[in-house]
Design an enzyme around this catalytic site. Structure first.
Site, PDB file in Angstrom:
ATOM      1  N   LYS A   1       0.977  -1.167  -0.081  1.00 54.70           N
ATOM      2  CA  LYS A   1       0.046   0.035  -0.074  1.00 54.70           C
ATOM      3  C   LYS A   1       0.810   1.292   0.064  1.00 54.70           C
ATOM      4  O   LYS A   1       0.772   2.052  -0.894  1.00 54.70           O
ATOM      5  CB  LYS A   1      -1.018   0.009   1.300  1.00 54.70           C
ATOM      6  CG  LYS A   1      -1.755   1.279   1.430  1.00 54.70           C
ATOM      7  CD  LYS A   1      -2.830   1.564   0.281  1.00 54.70           C
ATOM      8  CE  LYS A   1      -3.229   2.900   0.321  1.00 54.70           C
ATOM      9  NZ  LYS A   1      -4.022   3.194  -0.829  1.00 54.70           N
TER      10      LYS A   1
ATOM     11  N   CYS B   1      -4.403  10.945   1.599  1.00 59.50           N
ATOM     12  CA  CYS B   1      -3.662   9.636   1.535  1.00 59.50           C
ATOM     13  C   CYS B   1      -1.919  10.250   0.860  1.00 59.50           C
ATOM     14  O   CYS B   1      -0.976   9.855   1.721  1.00 59.50           O
ATOM     15  CB  CYS B   1      -4.104   8.723   0.384  1.00 59.50           C
ATOM     16  SG  CYS B   1      -5.510   8.135   1.242  1.00 59.50           S
TER      17      CYS B   1
HETATM   18  P1  NAD Z   1     -11.962   8.952   7.691  1.00 60.98           P
HETATM   19  O1  NAD Z   1     -11.489  10.014   8.568  1.00 60.98           O
HETATM   20  O2  NAD Z   1     -13.069   9.366   6.621  1.00 60.98           O
HETATM   21  O3  NAD Z   1     -12.866   8.046   8.608  1.00 60.98           O
HETATM   22  C1  NAD Z   1     -12.428   7.030   9.686  1.00 60.98           C
HETATM   23  C2  NAD Z   1     -13.498   6.918  10.816  1.00 60.98           C
HETATM   24  O4  NAD Z   1     -13.178   6.155  11.766  1.00 60.98           O
HETATM   25  C3  NAD Z   1     -13.989   8.163  11.255  1.00 60.98           C
HETATM   26  O5  NAD Z   1     -15.229   8.305  11.109  1.00 60.98           O
HETATM   27  C4  NAD Z   1     -13.631   8.282  12.909  1.00 60.98           C
HETATM   28  O6  NAD Z   1     -14.898   8.576  13.637  1.00 60.98           O
HETATM   29  C5  NAD Z   1     -13.803   6.669  13.010  1.00 60.98           C
HETATM   30  N1  NAD Z   1     -12.928   5.964  13.961  1.00 60.98           N
HETATM   31  C6  NAD Z   1     -11.970   6.274  14.516  1.00 60.98           C
HETATM   32  N2  NAD Z   1     -11.611   5.630  15.684  1.00 60.98           N
HETATM   33  C7  NAD Z   1     -12.725   4.618  15.825  1.00 60.98           C
HETATM   34  C8  NAD Z   1     -12.896   3.655  16.922  1.00 60.98           C
HETATM   35  N3  NAD Z   1     -12.107   3.295  17.877  1.00 60.98           N
HETATM   36  N4  NAD Z   1     -14.361   3.023  16.744  1.00 60.98           N
HETATM   37  C9  NAD Z   1     -14.905   3.439  15.769  1.00 60.98           C
HETATM   38  N5  NAD Z   1     -14.848   4.347  14.789  1.00 60.98           N
HETATM   39  C10 NAD Z   1     -13.632   4.965  15.019  1.00 60.98           C
HETATM   40  O7  NAD Z   1     -11.138   7.896   7.119  1.00 60.98           O
HETATM   41  P2  NAD Z   1     -10.640   7.430   5.723  1.00 60.98           P
HETATM   42  O8  NAD Z   1     -10.577   8.361   4.561  1.00 60.98           O
HETATM   43  O9  NAD Z   1     -11.915   6.531   5.354  1.00 60.98           O
HETATM   44  O10 NAD Z   1      -9.494   6.501   5.955  1.00 60.98           O
HETATM   45  C11 NAD Z   1      -9.488   5.351   6.685  1.00 60.98           C
HETATM   46  C12 NAD Z   1      -7.883   4.544   6.415  1.00 60.98           C
HETATM   47  O11 NAD Z   1      -8.242   4.045   5.146  1.00 60.98           O
HETATM   48  C13 NAD Z   1      -6.969   5.572   6.430  1.00 60.98           C
HETATM   49  O12 NAD Z   1      -5.808   4.638   6.898  1.00 60.98           O
HETATM   50  C14 NAD Z   1      -6.428   5.784   5.175  1.00 60.98           C
HETATM   51  O13 NAD Z   1      -5.370   6.120   4.931  1.00 60.98           O
HETATM   52  C15 NAD Z   1      -6.889   4.597   4.072  1.00 60.98           C
HETATM   53  N6  NAD Z   1      -7.327   4.920   3.144  1.00 60.98           N
HETATM   54  C16 NAD Z   1      -7.982   5.855   2.787  1.00 60.98           C
HETATM   55  C17 NAD Z   1      -8.398   6.192   1.487  1.00 60.98           C
HETATM   56  C18 NAD Z   1      -9.074   7.509   0.950  1.00 60.98           C
HETATM   57  O14 NAD Z   1      -9.384   7.650  -0.362  1.00 60.98           O
HETATM   58  N7  NAD Z   1      -9.600   8.098   1.811  1.00 60.98           N
HETATM   59  C19 NAD Z   1      -7.883   5.075   0.403  1.00 60.98           C
HETATM   60  C20 NAD Z   1      -7.172   4.037   0.800  1.00 60.98           C
HETATM   61  C21 NAD Z   1      -6.877   3.846   1.855  1.00 60.98           C
END
Ligand code: NAD
Length: 431
Positions: A206, A262
């Site tokens: 990744k 990201c």
């Molecule tokens: P985001 O901030 O949109 O969502 C994360 C969610 O997790 C939030 O709503 C938060 O309230 C919740 N959360 C945090 N701790 C928690 C807990 N203990 N219990 C329940 N909920 C909890 O993040 P995202 O953009 O969806 O990214 C998530 C992961 O995926 C990251 O590691 C990111 O690097 C990876 N990622 C993101 C993308 C993208 O395009 N956004 C693409 C690939 C990978």
């Protein structure tokens, strides 16, 4: 299969909707109660093309539900997907692991039957081992495996990417876990590449992929700088390069620098992780520094066009880090605007991202609710996000509304000749 998703954001929500559409019983968990309340009422908490329709269908079919309770979500789940954030740590800038570790500790007590914990968050190599340790310590009786299941979706195309992945990478160290994930992804059998690797390899894939794409963008931006000096045209150069199948056309669009939730954080985390192992990743480090500098250079370019104008008005088209999303995290537009504030009155328009930008700038800038207001009496207008709506702007009309006709097309969306015919003083990237 019963699937619990911990973290209902840009990754968790589309993944939940997609897996529910295959007939799985999906429950999305989030500790943000406002988010969960909105979703329970049928309101989406983020913008993604096509998501609302499938969301409504899966909720109506009782395949998708939402909770703030880890107990309700995790009890009886076959697979628990971790999709919490891993933002840069405020001090070290490494991936901040507190949300992953907290989620592992919070879910552990509710593991009863054999469960696979599949990590979709982007995490440093070795995180699978750490999560395994936390769960075992919190619930020594738990029967589980931890797998790495990195997410490659693109914001703006999240659902499309869910249903049409280039590959599904699974980092599993146990046969049992491998079999369960294979079952979960059965609908993709024969339709995509399913790659099973060591957990640490999967975690690395990744970061290695994101860092590579970020370097590709930085490379074409540097090449654009070269074209501006040499008299070549970056669009033509990129086209010629992209025809080579070894290179390809994607990620060869010169622009104001990469952004989003990201690439900036993942390149930094990768470089710092390598430092810890005593490996110098100079290419990635160069990319990080060059990309940071680029946004400042773009702001200077814009300010230069209004430097002799008193109380200039600068119009901005686009606030999201790219088209198709309302996400403004690390958006080049946000960074560029922050350099402009104080030197000009800024009026910005974005079809989806205004409310997120408002949380950042408050009343420091003006938010337009249509494109015309951005051009009206402006001394310069800059295109910072490549929304398709902007490509169809009537340039002659737009120019006639401006006080000074400076158009900075930092996404190369307009044909040069059209802009000049409309009597703009026109600057794009790389020619
Ligand atoms: P985001 O901030 O949109 O969502 C994360 C969610 O997790 C939030 O709503 C938060 O309230 C919740 N959360 C945090 N701790 C928690 C807990 N203990 N219990 C329940 N909920 C909890 O993040 P995202 O953009 O969806 O990214 C998530 C992961 O995926 C990251 O590691 C990111 O690097 C990876 N990622 C993101 C993308 C993208 O395009 N956004 C693409 C690939 C990978």
């Amino acid at each position: 299969m019963k699937v619990a998703i911990v973290g209902t954001g840009y990754v968790g929500l589309p993944t939940g909707v997609g897996l529910a559409s295959f007939g799985n019983d999906v429950i999305c968990i989030d500790k943000d109660s406002q988010k969960i309340e909105a979703l329970q009422k049928g309101c989406l908490t983020l913008y993604e093309d096509g998501l609302q329709k499938l969301f409504n269908e899966t909720v109506q079919a009782q395949k998708l539900s939402f909770t703030t309770s880890m107990k309700e979500g995790v009890s009886g789940a076959d697979v628990v997907i971790l999709a919490v954030g891993t933002p840069p740590h405020p001090e070290t800038k490494e991936a901040d692991m507190r949300y992953i570790y907290a989620a592992a500790e919070e879910l552990a007590p509710f593991l009863k039957n054999y469960t696979v914990i599949a990590n979709k968050s982007t995490v440093p190599v070795g995180t699978g081992d750490a999560v395994e340790e936390i769960i075992t310590k919190t619930n020594p009786q738990a029967d589980f495996d931890v797998v790495s299941l990195p997410e490659f979706l693109r914001e703006g195309y999240a659902l499309y990417d869910f249903f049409n992945p280039d590959r599904i990478v699974v980092g599993a160290n146990s046969k049992r876990a491998k079999e369960l994930i294979t079952k979960l992804y059965e609908p993709f059998e024969g339709k995509t590449n399913m790659l099973f690797v060591k957990r640490k390899s999967s975690e690395t894939i990744k970061y290695a992929s994101n860092a590579f794409l970020a370097m590709k963008i930085h490379y074409i931006n540097e090449m654009a700088n070269f074209c501006e000096k040499s008299g070549a045209d970056i669009n033509e150069v990129a086209q010629g390069m992209g025809l080579d199948k070894r290179i390809g056309h994607k990620f060869l669009n010169a622009g104001p620098g990469y952004g989003g939730s990201c690439f900036p954080k993942d390149t930094t985390a990768m470089a710092l992780m390598a430092d810890k192992f005593g490996v110098d990743m100079s290419l990635i480090k160069c990319t990080i520094e060059g990309n940071k500098a680029r946004k400042k250079q773009m702001a200077e370019r814009i300010l230069n066009t209004v430097k002799n104008i008193e109380n200039p008005k600068i119009g901005v088209l686009g606030l999201a880090f790219k088209n198709g999303t309302d996400d403004t995290r690390e958006s080049p537009a946000i960074e560029i605007i922050s350099h402009l504030i104080g030197s000009a009155h800024i009026v910005a328009y974005d079809p989806k991202a205004t409310s997120n930008a408002r949380k950042i700038f408050g009343s420091q800038i003006e938010y337009a609710d249509n494109i015309d207001s951005v051009f009206q009496d402006a001394d310069a207008v800059a295109v910072l996000t490549e929304w398709p709506d902007f490509k169809t702007i009537d340039l002659k009309k737009a120019a006639s509304q401006m006080r000074h006709k400076n158009l900075l097309d930092l996404r190369n969306i307009f044909p040069k000749d059209d802009a000049r015919l409309a009597s703009f003083s026109y600057q794009n990237i790389g020619s």
